[in-house]
Structures are given as structure tokens and as C-alpha cells.
Design a protein around this motif. Structure first.
Motif, PDB file in Angstrom:
ATOM      1  N   ILE A   7      64.894  24.579  34.402  1.00  0.00           N
ATOM      2  CA  ILE A   7      64.539  23.449  35.268  1.00  0.00           C
ATOM      3  C   ILE A   7      64.160  23.996  36.640  1.00  0.00           C
ATOM      4  CG2 ILE A   7      65.387  21.359  36.347  1.00  0.00           C
ATOM      5  CD1 ILE A   7      67.253  21.022  34.004  1.00  0.00           C
ATOM      6  N   SER A   8      63.019  23.590  37.069  1.00  0.00           N
ATOM      7  CA  SER A   8      62.525  24.022  38.375  1.00  0.00           C
ATOM      8  C   SER A   8      63.185  23.186  39.474  1.00  0.00           C
ATOM      9  CB  SER A   8      61.012  23.855  38.417  1.00  0.00           C
ATOM     10  OG  SER A   8      60.539  23.907  39.750  1.00  0.00           O
ATOM     11  N   ILE A   9      63.295  23.753  40.629  1.00  0.00           N
ATOM     12  CA  ILE A   9      63.839  23.028  41.790  1.00  0.00           C
ATOM     13  C   ILE A   9      62.953  21.852  42.156  1.00  0.00           C
ATOM     14  CG2 ILE A   9      62.749  24.398  43.594  1.00  0.00           C
ATOM     15  CD1 ILE A   9      66.177  23.696  44.208  1.00  0.00           C
ATOM     16  N   GLN A  12      63.832  18.584  40.530  1.00  0.00           N
ATOM     17  CA  GLN A  12      65.027  17.882  40.996  1.00  0.00           C
ATOM     18  C   GLN A  12      64.755  16.967  42.198  1.00  0.00           C
ATOM     19  OE1 GLN A  12      67.900  20.922  41.749  1.00  0.00           O
ATOM     20  NE2 GLN A  12      68.094  21.463  39.586  1.00  0.00           N
ATOM     21  N   ILE A  13      63.611  17.106  42.828  1.00  0.00           N
ATOM     22  CA  ILE A  13      63.250  16.253  43.968  1.00  0.00           C
ATOM     23  C   ILE A  13      62.830  14.902  43.420  1.00  0.00           C
ATOM     24  CG2 ILE A  13      61.660  15.947  45.899  1.00  0.00           C
ATOM     25  CD1 ILE A  13      61.486  18.996  46.054  1.00  0.00           C
ATOM     26  N   PRO A  14      63.411  13.812  43.941  1.00  0.00           N
ATOM     27  CA  PRO A  14      63.041  12.486  43.432  1.00  0.00           C
ATOM     28  C   PRO A  14      61.598  12.138  43.755  1.00  0.00           C
ATOM     29  CG  PRO A  14      64.881  12.351  44.991  1.00  0.00           C
ATOM     30  CD  PRO A  14      64.451  13.760  44.939  1.00  0.00           C
ATOM     31  N   ASN A  15      61.015  11.344  42.908  1.00  0.00           N
ATOM     32  CA  ASN A  15      59.648  10.880  43.070  1.00  0.00           C
ATOM     33  C   ASN A  15      59.672   9.642  43.968  1.00  0.00           C
ATOM     34  OD1 ASN A  15      57.082   9.839  42.812  1.00  0.00           O
ATOM     35  ND2 ASN A  15      56.970  10.236  40.610  1.00  0.00           N
ATOM     36  N   ALA A  16      58.753   9.576  44.887  1.00  0.00           N
ATOM     37  CA  ALA A  16      58.715   8.449  45.813  1.00  0.00           C
ATOM     38  C   ALA A  16      58.190   7.182  45.148  1.00  0.00           C
ATOM     39  CB  ALA A  16      57.844   8.796  47.016  1.00  0.00           C
TER      40      ALA A  16
END
Length: 170
Positions: A7-9, A12-16
Motif C-alpha cells: 500500500i502506497s502512502i 492513505q490520503i483521503p479523497n476530497a
């Protein structure tokens, strides 16, 4: 052995644009219906300031002043108001408390049970507000005499209305 997907970092960032799974609502962006406490306090403060400024405008010293004394002029002599022996004739005039600088006051005031008014005569002496008194050759006294009127009234029926002169050294 089975290869695990890494899993890439960035994943993990939420989608706006999409809400994440199992997302909980937050109060930060929640819109409220009706008036907030901040808005009510702001309106109350604004109303209090406006009322205070309105009350201050009613006080006597907030009224516009009359023309400045710099526009007044003094005559070298004023026939009928000058004698060799009497400074700023007539002696029956009020000479106390009626000066604003070297000119006759032009203002007034009031309190709980009294009011007063000083009025200058802008052109009483041949088109001038004041005259110069030199006293002749027997004295070195020199005065400027700026004339006007003084009125005072109080609740007890006290009333003063008399000619007044602002007498200053020149």
C-alpha cells in the motif's frame, strides 16, 4: 508464498471528492440554523456603541462651534465706548469669565437646573468686534475690549442678562 500488495502512502490520503468508509461526521463544518451567540453579541455591541455615540452627540460640548475668533477684528477706537479714565467703558458691564483667549466668548452650557449663554457682538463697533483702549497720555495701560452679552437662568427663578466685555492686555 503469496505476494502481498504493497500500500502506497498516497493511497492513505483521503479523497476530497469521496467520503471515506466509516467516516464520522464532524462539528467543524456543520451549519447551524438560526442566530449564533457570536452574532447576537455582535448586534448587541453595535447597538450599545450606536446608542452611546448618540447620547454623546446630545452633550453641549459636542455642538458645532461658532466662527473662530481669528475672523474678528479690533478697531483702534470706538466712539462712545472710550473714555480717557475708564478702561473698557461702561463700568457696569460684566468683566469676569467671559473671555475665550482675547475675544468675547460665544458659547453656552447647561446643567441640571441652570443654563447660560455668552454671545459676542461681531460688528458692534463700526463693523468690528473689539476696540483698543490706550488710556491717553497719563497711563501706560493698554487693553483690548471685546464686547458681547451674558445670560444666565436657573430653576429657582434666578436670571442675569447683561452687557459684558472681555478685557485683555495688549
Amino acid at each position: 508464498m503469496k505476494a502481498e500488495k504493497q500500500i502506497s502512502i498516497l493511497d492513505q490520503i483521503p479523497n476530497a471528492h469521496e467520503m471515506p468508509e466509516q467516516a464520522l461526521p464532524t462539528r467543524v463544518g456543520a451549519k447551524r440554523e438560526g442566530w449564533s451567540r457570536r452574532r447576537i453579541l455582535g448586534l448587541a455591541t453595535g447597538a450599545a456603541v450606536a446608542t452611546g455615540l448618540g447620547v454623546l452627540d446630545l452633550l453641549p460640548w459636542s455642538k458645532p462651534r461658532a466662527a473662530s475668533a481669528a475672523s474678528y477684528t479690533a478697531w483702534s477706537t470706538c466712539h462712545g465706548f472710550v473714555t480717557a479714565s475708564q478702561v473698557c467703558y461702561p463700568a457696569t458691564a460684566l468683566f469676569s469669565g467671559n473671555c475665550s483667549g482675547t475675544w468675547h466668548r460665544n458659547d453656552g452650557g447647561s446643567g441640571t437646573c441652570y443654563n447660560f449663554r455668552y454671545t459676542h457682538y461681531a460688528t458692534s463697533c463700526d463693523g468690528h468686534n473689539a476696540w483698543k483702549w490706550t488710556g491717553g497720555s497719563t497711563t501706560s495701560t493698554r487693553r483690548k475690549c471685546s464686547d458681547g452679552w451674558y445670560e444666565y437662568n436657573d430653576c429657582g427663578g434666578g436670571r442675569v442678562s447683561r452687557f459684558s466685555i472681555c478685557r485683555t492686555a495688549i
